[in-house]
Design a protein around this motif. Structure first.
Motif, PDB file in Angstrom:
ATOM      1  N   ILE A 171      38.825  40.386  39.856  1.00 17.12           N
ATOM      2  CA  ILE A 171      37.826  39.374  39.499  1.00 17.12           C
ATOM      3  C   ILE A 171      37.562  38.464  40.688  1.00 17.12           C
ATOM      4  O   ILE A 171      36.412  38.126  40.987  1.00 17.12           O
ATOM      5  N   ALA A 172      38.607  38.090  41.406  1.00 18.54           N
ATOM      6  CA  ALA A 172      38.444  37.206  42.563  1.00 18.54           C
ATOM      7  C   ALA A 172      37.722  37.920  43.706  1.00 18.54           C
ATOM      8  O   ALA A 172      36.924  37.303  44.423  1.00 18.54           O
ATOM      9  N   ARG A 173      37.963  39.187  43.895  1.00 18.71           N
ATOM     10  CA  ARG A 173      37.330  39.923  45.000  1.00 18.71           C
ATOM     11  C   ARG A 173      35.859  40.195  44.754  1.00 18.71           C
ATOM     12  O   ARG A 173      35.050  40.096  45.667  1.00 18.71           O
ATOM     13  N   THR A 174      35.524  40.577  43.551  1.00 19.20           N
ATOM     14  CA  THR A 174      34.132  40.946  43.292  1.00 19.20           C
ATOM     15  C   THR A 174      33.284  39.759  42.865  1.00 19.20           C
ATOM     16  O   THR A 174      32.074  39.794  43.025  1.00 19.20           O
ATOM     17  N   ALA A 175      33.896  38.738  42.314  1.00 21.76           N
ATOM     18  CA  ALA A 175      33.185  37.553  41.825  1.00 21.76           C
ATOM     19  C   ALA A 175      32.048  37.963  40.894  1.00 21.76           C
ATOM     20  O   ALA A 175      30.962  37.406  40.919  1.00 21.76           O
ATOM     21  N   SER A 176      32.304  38.969  40.077  1.00 23.53           N
ATOM     22  CA  SER A 176      31.284  39.418  39.141  1.00 23.53           C
ATOM     23  C   SER A 176      31.496  38.756  37.791  1.00 23.53           C
ATOM     24  O   SER A 176      32.546  38.217  37.492  1.00 23.53           O
ATOM     25  N   SER A 177      30.476  38.827  36.989  1.00 23.50           N
ATOM     26  CA  SER A 177      30.566  38.220  35.668  1.00 23.50           C
ATOM     27  C   SER A 177      30.982  39.241  34.610  1.00 23.50           C
ATOM     28  O   SER A 177      30.934  38.945  33.431  1.00 23.50           O
ATOM     29  N   ALA A 178      31.382  40.436  35.021  1.00 22.82           N
ATOM     30  CA  ALA A 178      31.768  41.484  34.081  1.00 22.82           C
ATOM     31  C   ALA A 178      33.284  41.671  34.136  1.00 22.82           C
ATOM     32  O   ALA A 178      33.796  42.419  34.975  1.00 22.82           O
ATOM     33  N   PRO A 179      34.023  41.003  33.263  1.00 21.70           N
ATOM     34  CA  PRO A 179      35.487  41.171  33.289  1.00 21.70           C
ATOM     35  C   PRO A 179      35.921  42.568  32.856  1.00 21.70           C
ATOM     36  O   PRO A 179      36.983  43.034  33.272  1.00 21.70           O
ATOM     37  N   LEU A 180      35.104  43.236  32.042  1.00 20.78           N
ATOM     38  CA  LEU A 180      35.464  44.596  31.628  1.00 20.78           C
ATOM     39  C   LEU A 180      35.516  45.528  32.834  1.00 20.78           C
ATOM     40  O   LEU A 180      36.394  46.383  32.930  1.00 20.78           O
ATOM     41  N   GLN A 181      34.592  45.336  33.764  1.00 19.19           N
ATOM     42  CA  GLN A 181      34.580  46.161  34.978  1.00 19.19           C
ATOM     43  C   GLN A 181      35.863  45.940  35.784  1.00 19.19           C
ATOM     44  O   GLN A 181      36.433  46.885  36.314  1.00 19.19           O
ATOM     45  N   SER A 182      36.317  44.713  35.863  1.00 20.93           N
ATOM     46  CA  SER A 182      37.550  44.414  36.591  1.00 20.93           C
ATOM     47  C   SER A 182      38.756  45.050  35.913  1.00 20.93           C
ATOM     48  O   SER A 182      39.666  45.535  36.587  1.00 20.93           O
ATOM     49  N   VAL A 183      38.778  45.061  34.592  1.00 21.02           N
ATOM     50  CA  VAL A 183      39.877  45.691  33.868  1.00 21.02           C
ATOM     51  C   VAL A 183      39.870  47.185  34.116  1.00 21.02           C
ATOM     52  O   VAL A 183      40.924  47.798  34.360  1.00 21.02           O
ATOM     53  N   LEU A 184      38.691  47.807  34.091  1.00 26.65           N
ATOM     54  CA  LEU A 184      38.605  49.252  34.316  1.00 26.65           C
ATOM     55  C   LEU A 184      39.024  49.627  35.736  1.00 26.65           C
ATOM     56  O   LEU A 184      39.714  50.631  35.945  1.00 26.65           O
ATOM     57  N   VAL A 185      38.625  48.832  36.706  1.00 24.22           N
ATOM     58  CA  VAL A 185      39.035  49.088  38.092  1.00 24.22           C
ATOM     59  C   VAL A 185      40.540  48.920  38.232  1.00 24.22           C
ATOM     60  O   VAL A 185      41.201  49.699  38.932  1.00 24.22           O
ATOM     61  N   SER A 186      41.100  47.942  37.560  1.00 25.10           N
ATOM     62  CA  SER A 186      42.553  47.728  37.618  1.00 25.10           C
ATOM     63  C   SER A 186      43.307  48.901  37.022  1.00 25.10           C
ATOM     64  O   SER A 186      44.323  49.346  37.571  1.00 25.10           O
ATOM     65  N   ILE A 187      42.821  49.412  35.900  1.00 23.23           N
ATOM     66  CA  ILE A 187      43.466  50.581  35.286  1.00 23.23           C
ATOM     67  C   ILE A 187      43.394  51.780  36.223  1.00 23.23           C
ATOM     68  O   ILE A 187      44.364  52.521  36.388  1.00 23.23           O
ATOM     69  N   LYS A 188      42.242  51.954  36.869  1.00 23.45           N
ATOM     70  CA  LYS A 188      42.090  53.071  37.804  1.00 23.45           C
ATOM     71  C   LYS A 188      43.042  52.931  38.994  1.00 23.45           C
ATOM     72  O   LYS A 188      43.646  53.914  39.435  1.00 23.45           O
ATOM     73  N   GLN A 189      43.208  51.724  39.496  1.00 27.43           N
ATOM     74  CA  GLN A 189      44.121  51.505  40.616  1.00 27.43           C
ATOM     75  C   GLN A 189      45.562  51.778  40.217  1.00 27.43           C
ATOM     76  O   GLN A 189      46.309  52.435  40.962  1.00 27.43           O
ATOM     77  N   LEU A 190      45.964  51.296  39.052  1.00 33.92           N
ATOM     78  CA  LEU A 190      47.338  51.529  38.597  1.00 33.92           C
ATOM     79  C   LEU A 190      47.593  53.005  38.313  1.00 33.92           C
ATOM     80  O   LEU A 190      48.675  53.532  38.594  1.00 33.92           O
ATOM     81  N   TYR A 191      46.600  53.694  37.762  1.00 27.36           N
ATOM     82  CA  TYR A 191      46.731  55.128  37.511  1.00 27.36           C
ATOM     83  C   TYR A 191      46.877  55.894  38.825  1.00 27.36           C
ATOM     84  O   TYR A 191      47.700  56.802  38.940  1.00 27.36           O
ATOM     85  N   GLY A 192      46.116  55.512  39.836  1.00 25.17           N
ATOM     86  CA  GLY A 192      46.210  56.161  41.140  1.00 25.17           C
ATOM     87  C   GLY A 192      47.566  55.960  41.787  1.00 25.17           C
ATOM     88  O   GLY A 192      48.166  56.897  42.332  1.00 25.17           O
ATOM     89  N   VAL A 193      48.071  54.735  41.723  1.00 24.22           N
ATOM     90  CA  VAL A 193      49.393  54.458  42.295  1.00 24.22           C
ATOM     91  C   VAL A 193      50.466  55.236  41.556  1.00 24.22           C
ATOM     92  O   VAL A 193      51.383  55.806  42.162  1.00 24.22           O
ATOM     93  N   THR A 194      50.351  55.296  40.231  1.00 22.96           N
ATOM     94  CA  THR A 194      51.324  56.048  39.436  1.00 22.96           C
ATOM     95  C   THR A 194      51.289  57.528  39.789  1.00 22.96           C
ATOM     96  O   THR A 194      52.336  58.166  39.921  1.00 22.96           O
ATOM     97  N   CYS A 195      50.104  58.085  39.950  1.00 26.97           N
ATOM     98  CA  CYS A 195      49.987  59.504  40.318  1.00 26.97           C
ATOM     99  C   CYS A 195      50.575  59.767  41.699  1.00 26.97           C
ATOM    100  O   CYS A 195      51.274  60.767  41.899  1.00 26.97           O
ATOM    101  N   LEU A 196      50.307  58.899  42.654  1.00 26.78           N
ATOM    102  CA  LEU A 196      50.856  59.082  43.998  1.00 26.78           C
ATOM    103  C   LEU A 196      52.386  59.008  43.993  1.00 26.78           C
ATOM    104  O   LEU A 196      53.055  59.834  44.620  1.00 26.78           O
ATOM    105  N   LEU A 197      52.929  58.034  43.275  1.00 23.81           N
ATOM    106  CA  LEU A 197      54.387  57.928  43.215  1.00 23.81           C
ATOM    107  C   LEU A 197      55.000  59.131  42.492  1.00 23.81           C
ATOM    108  O   LEU A 197      56.059  59.627  42.893  1.00 23.81           O
ATOM    109  N   GLY A 198      54.335  59.618  41.455  1.00 20.71           N
ATOM    110  CA  GLY A 198      54.823  60.805  40.757  1.00 20.71           C
ATOM    111  C   GLY A 198      54.807  62.029  41.649  1.00 20.71           C
ATOM    112  O   GLY A 198      55.749  62.833  41.641  1.00 20.71           O
ATOM    113  N   CYS A 199      53.741  62.184  42.436  1.00 18.47           N
ATOM    114  CA  CYS A 199      53.672  63.329  43.361  1.00 18.47           C
ATOM    115  C   CYS A 199      54.745  63.242  44.431  1.00 18.47           C
ATOM    116  O   CYS A 199      55.356  64.251  44.793  1.00 18.47           O
TER     117      CYS A 199
END
Length: 80
Positions: A9-37
């Motif tokens: 939310i701080a980086r994009t300064a957008s008014s769409a909090p849902l977008q920030s939540v979706l990006v956060s989930i994608k980032q956490l999923y990516g980190v989890t996949c990399l650590l699993g690999c």
């Protein structure tokens, strides 16, 4: 998750909090996949000697080819 959402939310300064939540989930999923690999790669590279000594040895391709050629020469022709 809270940290990532607040960071997005701080980086994009957008008014769409849902977008920030979706990006956060994608980032956490990516980190989890990399650590699993990385973990799976470490497991595959780990040399377990008792396991390796009890497993059946796999023959080389040349030995398999010779065995197949021998089996094909010896087998009787099929009667139809």
């Amino acid at each position: 998750m809270r940290y990532k959402v607040a960071d997005n939310i701080a980086r994009t300064a957008s008014s769409a909090p849902l977008q920030s939540v979706l990006v956060s989930i994608k980032q956490l999923y990516g980190v989890t996949c990399l650590l699993g690999c990385l973990f799976l790669l470490l497991v595959l590279l780990y040399d377990v000697q008792p396991l390796r000594s009890t497993m059946k040895k796999i023959p080389h391709w040349a030995a398999l080819g010779r065995r197949m050629a021998r089996d094909l020469r010896i087998s009787p022709p099929a009667d139809d």
